[in-house]
Design a protein around this motif. Structure first.
Motif, PDB file in Angstrom:
ATOM      1  N   ALA A  87       9.321  -4.270   1.567  1.00  0.00           N
ATOM      2  CA  ALA A  87       9.443  -5.269   0.303  1.00  0.00           C
ATOM      3  C   ALA A  87       8.293  -5.217  -0.436  1.00  0.00           C
ATOM      4  N   ASP A  88       7.229  -5.404   0.330  1.00  0.00           N
ATOM      5  CA  ASP A  88       5.792  -5.809  -0.529  1.00  0.00           C
ATOM      6  C   ASP A  88       4.747  -4.544  -0.067  1.00  0.00           C
ATOM      7  N   HIS A  89       5.092  -3.288   0.245  1.00  0.00           N
ATOM      8  CA  HIS A  89       4.128  -2.233   0.528  1.00  0.00           C
ATOM      9  C   HIS A  89       4.886  -1.099   0.009  1.00  0.00           C
ATOM     10  N   PRO A  90       4.362  -0.661  -0.864  1.00  0.00           N
ATOM     11  CA  PRO A  90       4.775   0.757  -1.557  1.00  0.00           C
ATOM     12  C   PRO A  90       4.994   2.067  -0.834  1.00  0.00           C
ATOM     13  N   ASP A  91       3.912   2.205   0.258  1.00  0.00           N
ATOM     14  CA  ASP A  91       3.850   3.389   1.041  1.00  0.00           C
ATOM     15  C   ASP A  91       5.018   3.666   1.912  1.00  0.00           C
ATOM     16  N   VAL A  92       5.224   4.980   1.807  1.00  0.00           N
ATOM     17  CA  VAL A  92       6.569   5.407   2.806  1.00  0.00           C
ATOM     18  C   VAL A  92       5.799   6.518   3.641  1.00  0.00           C
ATOM     19  N   ILE A  93       5.752   6.127   4.893  1.00  0.00           N
ATOM     20  CA  ILE A  93       5.049   6.946   5.800  1.00  0.00           C
ATOM     21  C   ILE A  93       5.753   8.229   6.001  1.00  0.00           C
ATOM     22  N   PHE A 149      14.177   5.068  12.186  1.00  0.00           N
ATOM     23  CA  PHE A 149      12.909   4.412  11.662  1.00  0.00           C
ATOM     24  C   PHE A 149      12.980   3.965  10.320  1.00  0.00           C
ATOM     25  N   ARG A 150      13.575   2.724  10.309  1.00  0.00           N
ATOM     26  CA  ARG A 150      13.710   2.564   8.653  1.00  0.00           C
ATOM     27  C   ARG A 150      12.363   1.889   8.149  1.00  0.00           C
ATOM     28  N   THR A 151      11.604   1.618   8.955  1.00  0.00           N
ATOM     29  CA  THR A 151      10.130   0.878   8.126  1.00  0.00           C
ATOM     30  C   THR A 151       9.250   2.183   7.973  1.00  0.00           C
ATOM     31  N   GLN A 152       9.685   3.264   8.337  1.00  0.00           N
ATOM     32  CA  GLN A 152       8.940   4.410   8.016  1.00  0.00           C
ATOM     33  C   GLN A 152       9.518   5.391   6.955  1.00  0.00           C
ATOM     34  N   ILE A 153      10.784   5.284   6.790  1.00  0.00           N
ATOM     35  CA  ILE A 153      11.283   6.308   5.892  1.00  0.00           C
ATOM     36  C   ILE A 153      11.572   5.562   4.641  1.00  0.00           C
ATOM     37  N   ALA A 154      11.329   4.017   4.383  1.00  0.00           N
ATOM     38  CA  ALA A 154      11.639   3.492   3.209  1.00  0.00           C
ATOM     39  C   ALA A 154      10.423   2.486   2.995  1.00  0.00           C
ATOM     40  N   PRO A 155      10.364   2.249   1.934  1.00  0.00           N
ATOM     41  CA  PRO A 155       9.115   1.042   1.706  1.00  0.00           C
ATOM     42  C   PRO A 155       9.588  -0.224   2.070  1.00  0.00           C
ATOM     43  N   MET A 166       4.423   8.142  14.195  1.00  0.00           N
ATOM     44  CA  MET A 166       3.666   8.698  13.256  1.00  0.00           C
ATOM     45  C   MET A 166       3.197   7.462  12.414  1.00  0.00           C
ATOM     46  N   ASN A 167       1.858   7.420  12.154  1.00  0.00           N
ATOM     47  CA  ASN A 167       1.102   6.646  11.396  1.00  0.00           C
ATOM     48  C   ASN A 167       0.408   7.226  10.093  1.00  0.00           C
ATOM     49  N   GLY A 168      -0.007   6.420   9.244  1.00  0.00           N
ATOM     50  CA  GLY A 168      -0.501   7.088   7.882  1.00  0.00           C
ATOM     51  C   GLY A 168      -2.041   7.484   8.373  1.00  0.00           C
ATOM     52  N   LEU A 169      -2.918   6.921   7.680  1.00  0.00           N
ATOM     53  CA  LEU A 169      -4.239   7.489   7.609  1.00  0.00           C
ATOM     54  C   LEU A 169      -4.668   7.416   9.068  1.00  0.00           C
ATOM     55  N   PRO A 170      -5.534   7.934   9.475  1.00  0.00           N
ATOM     56  CA  PRO A 170      -6.083   8.014  11.001  1.00  0.00           C
ATOM     57  C   PRO A 170      -6.773   6.552  11.013  1.00  0.00           C
ATOM     58  N   GLY A 171      -6.935   6.179  12.119  1.00  0.00           N
ATOM     59  CA  GLY A 171      -8.058   5.190  12.363  1.00  0.00           C
ATOM     60  C   GLY A 171      -9.412   5.557  12.844  1.00  0.00           C
ATOM     61  N   PRO A 172     -10.485   4.853  13.427  1.00  0.00           N
ATOM     62  CA  PRO A 172     -11.648   5.513  13.681  1.00  0.00           C
ATOM     63  C   PRO A 172     -11.638   6.644  14.421  1.00  0.00           C
ATOM     64  N   LEU A 173     -12.302   7.518  14.507  1.00  0.00           N
ATOM     65  CA  LEU A 173     -12.553   8.792  15.273  1.00  0.00           C
ATOM     66  C   LEU A 173     -13.867   8.660  15.939  1.00  0.00           C
ATOM     67  N   ALA A 194      -0.030  -0.992  12.914  1.00  0.00           N
ATOM     68  CA  ALA A 194      -0.872  -0.920  11.800  1.00  0.00           C
ATOM     69  C   ALA A 194      -0.407   0.073  10.475  1.00  0.00           C
ATOM     70  N   SER A 195       0.839   0.510  10.534  1.00  0.00           N
ATOM     71  CA  SER A 195       1.189   1.491   9.669  1.00  0.00           C
ATOM     72  C   SER A 195       1.305   1.043   8.331  1.00  0.00           C
ATOM     73  N   HIS A 196       1.316  -0.318   8.042  1.00  0.00           N
ATOM     74  CA  HIS A 196       1.698  -0.883   6.673  1.00  0.00           C
ATOM     75  C   HIS A 196       0.492  -2.115   6.488  1.00  0.00           C
ATOM     76  N   PRO A 197      -0.689  -1.704   6.479  1.00  0.00           N
ATOM     77  CA  PRO A 197      -1.724  -2.750   6.431  1.00  0.00           C
ATOM     78  C   PRO A 197      -1.666  -3.751   5.163  1.00  0.00           C
ATOM     79  N   GLY A 198      -1.834  -5.003   5.363  1.00  0.00           N
ATOM     80  CA  GLY A 198      -2.025  -5.655   4.125  1.00  0.00           C
ATOM     81  C   GLY A 198      -0.518  -6.212   3.927  1.00  0.00           C
ATOM     82  N   SER A 199       0.497  -5.894   4.307  1.00  0.00           N
ATOM     83  CA  SER A 199       1.955  -6.519   4.349  1.00  0.00           C
ATOM     84  C   SER A 199       1.885  -7.877   4.782  1.00  0.00           C
ATOM     85  N   ARG A 200       2.339  -8.819   3.913  1.00  0.00           N
ATOM     86  CA  ARG A 200       2.341 -10.089   4.160  1.00  0.00           C
ATOM     87  C   ARG A 200       3.825 -10.609   4.627  1.00  0.00           C
TER      88      ARG A 200
END
Length: 268
Positions: free
Chosen positions: A239-245, A231-237, A1-8, A90-96
């Motif tokens: 370090a530099d990305h606030p979204d929780v998927i 799925f730790r990257t999905q159930i918690a934010p 499961m990822n967040g917002l959908p990509g191009p349709l 691509a679930s957390h775009p912008g994370s450095r």
């Protein structure tokens, strides 16, 4: 499961915007679904004998939608193949701190832990590595690959994300699975993921008459819940990305005492 959908690519711009808005909305709470009497009348579908192929667009989709049933099948000695189409990078775009290659590796590790818990044989796990958010561009090749796996495995059932889930990758995988199963005259079930978020009981976008319930024994549900916690990257934010998927209110849709499939073809 990822967040917002990509191009349709196969939708109009308005439909793409509608999909993104629906998924980005606050969503329907699990308390609303729990109070709905509609799903209590859904029958349990007949599981055909033989191998089962389960497709997922991203690492965690297969566990969210079908993890408890997969555990039951595996524990009974059934041959269960799990095909993960993308690495979910691509679930957390912008994370450095966790750029896509690092995130992809972490999500693969999380999935491996989850599938170990569910008892899925490692030799029957298939990673395709298609680009996250762009599965639709590879849909024809994906359908051909899945068709070959269905043939060589002798599968009698193909299980995919629902092709109406309003997420581009989920829908593309659902369509590819539909094409592959149809070509091989194999039963096809589809599991909803985002539907529980954007839909409402009796909503017109959902084919409720084709929905079926797969009851989970307490031990199967416990295994599924434990697998989801991997799925730790999905159930918690990050370090530099606030979204929780997958915040708790989203996970609640997938921790019921049953799983839901939409029967497309085959035993009902």
């Amino acid at each position: 499961m990822n967040g917002l959908p990509g191009p349709l690519a196969d939708r109009s711009r308005t439909a793409r915007e509608d999909a993104a808005e629906a998924i980005a909305s606050e969503g329907t709470g699990e308390d609303v679904w729990s109070a709905w009497a509609g799903w209590r009348s859904w029958p349990e579908p007949v599981l055909p004998d033989g191998p089962v192929v389960v497709l997922a667009a991203h690492p965690d989709d297969e566990v969210l939608g079908f993890g408890g049933t997969a555990a039951r099948l595996a524990s009974s000695g059934r041959e269960v193949h799990v095909v993960t189409v993308t690495d979910g990078e691509a679930s957390h775009p912008g994370s450095r701190l966790t750029p896509p290659p690092v995130l992809a590796r972490r999500r693969r590790e999380e999935l491996s832990e989850a599938l170990d818990l569910l008892g899925v044989n490692r030799r029957r796990r298939h990673r395709l590595g298609l680009p996250d958010t762009e599965v639709g561009k590879h849909e024809t090749a994906l359908a051909q690959w899945v068709g070959e796996l269905l043939r060589t495995s002798g599968a009698t059932l193909c299980v995919t994300p629902w092709s109406g889930d309003l997420h581009a990758d989920h829908e593309a995988v659902g369509r590819a699975g539909h094409a592959a199963a149809g070509a091989g005259a194999i039963a096809l079930w589809q599991y909803p993921v985002w539907m529980w978020h954007w839909a409402v009981p009796e909503g017109p976008r959902v084919p409720w008459h084709r929905c079926r319930r797969l009851p989970l024994a307490p031990a199967e549900l416990a295994l599924k819940k434990s697998a989801l916690r991997r799925f730790r990257t999905q159930i918690a934010p990050l370090a530099d990305h606030p979204d929780v998927i997958l915040p708790p209110e989203e996970l609640a849709h997938h921790q019921r005492s049953f799983e839901t499939v939409i029967v497309e073809t085959g035993p009902r």
